[in-house]
Motif scaffolding. Structure first.
Motif: not given
Length: 292
Positions: A12, A41-42, A241, A243, A270-271, A274, A277-279
């Motif tokens: 992020p 993380s956001v 972020v 994707c 953004s959070r 996130e 769809r966790p990275f």
């Protein structure tokens, strides 16, 4: 081999409204040099923003201090939020792998209850405006360095400084007028839409050490980053972020842009993305694109 430009797709990277984070001295790109964190993380980004947005009287451009905890309300519901999705801003050539991943990612916002409409904001390519203002600012930053000192710098930076030297006063003021018109256009656009979402970069990551993905036909980074600098011109907050990944396992970023001063909303969106769809960082040994 690692690849260039990955940070904008694998972490992020929110850039607040210009002036939200004090700068001293002002960045090399002048009033287009936003300052923001790059984090895992956001939530971490919000934490960093809490610290770096504290007032500094030395920055004449700084906004009034809000004294907010950007982590508060970070889980804000996106139901009813109006989002404009612009896959190409109306003039950008986006690679099919990137376009596919971003289009798939946009489904997340609809699933979260946001109203998503595919629409372009209505401006033309801003590259010339950005280069005249930005490159002339770079020239002012570097003009007092000696030729020997410049040899130790990134040569791409030195090149755009020399281009900035050629910008006339008339061209500079005309570019500022174009910038003002763009800012007004986006202010009107955000009367209808809370957020604008685009790809972060139109091409997959390329090798580190290259200024451009196709050196034979391209010269400068402004040729492959047309989604970001329009909003440096307008001073708006934006965040990149992660994707997803293309078929070769290369990361793709999604850019969330808000109206002026809507830093909290950009972080919230953004959070939300996130969390939905966790990275997960890819297995580097399994990458297809770069195996040497």
């Amino acid at each position: 081999s690692w690849w260039a430009t990955s940070w904008r797709r694998t972490a992020p990277a929110p850039l607040p409204t210009f002036g939200r984070v004090p700068q001293f001295p002002v960045g090399a790109f002048g009033t287009m040099a936003h300052v923001g964190p790059i984090t895992r993380s956001v939530e971490d980004a919000a934490l960093v923003l809490n610290a770096i947005s504290k007032p500094d009287i030395r920055d004449w451009y700084t906004l009034p201090y809000e004294n907010l905890d950007y982590r508060e309300n970070l889980e804000l519901d996106l139901k009813g939020i109006k989002i404009a999705f612009s896959p190409d801003l109306g003039f950008v050539q986006v690679g099919e792998p990137v376009a596919k991943v971003v289009k798939n990612g946009m489904k997340i916002f609809s699933e979260l209850g946001a109203h998503v409409e595919t629409i372009n904001p209505g401006f033309n390519c801003t590259r010339d405006t950005f280069e005249k203002l930005g490159f002339s600012a770079i020239y002012q930053t570097l003009k007092n360095f000696s030729p020997e000192e410049k040899k130790q710098m990134d040569q791409g930076l030195v090149t755009i400084s020399e281009l900035g030297k050629k910008v006339t006063l008339t061209e500079y003021f005309e570019a500022n007028k174009d910038r003002e018109a763009l800012g007004l256009l986006m202010r009107k656009f955000h009367e209808k839409f809370d957020l604008l979402v685009t790809p972060t970069v139109p091409v997959p990551p390329f090798f580190a050490g290259q200024d451009v993905p196709v050196p034979k036909s391209q010269k400068r980074w402004t040729e492959w980053a047309p989604f970001s600098y329009p909003f440096n011109l307008t001073r708006q907050p934006a965040a990149s972020v992660p994707c997803g990944f293309d078929a070769d396992g290369l990361p793709v970023g999604l850019q969330i842009v808000g109206p002026l001063f809507s830093d909290q909303l950009v972080l919230n969106a953004s959070r939300a993305f996130e969390l939905a769809r966790p990275f997960v960082f890819p297995d580097l040994g399994a990458l297809k694109a770069f195996d040497n």
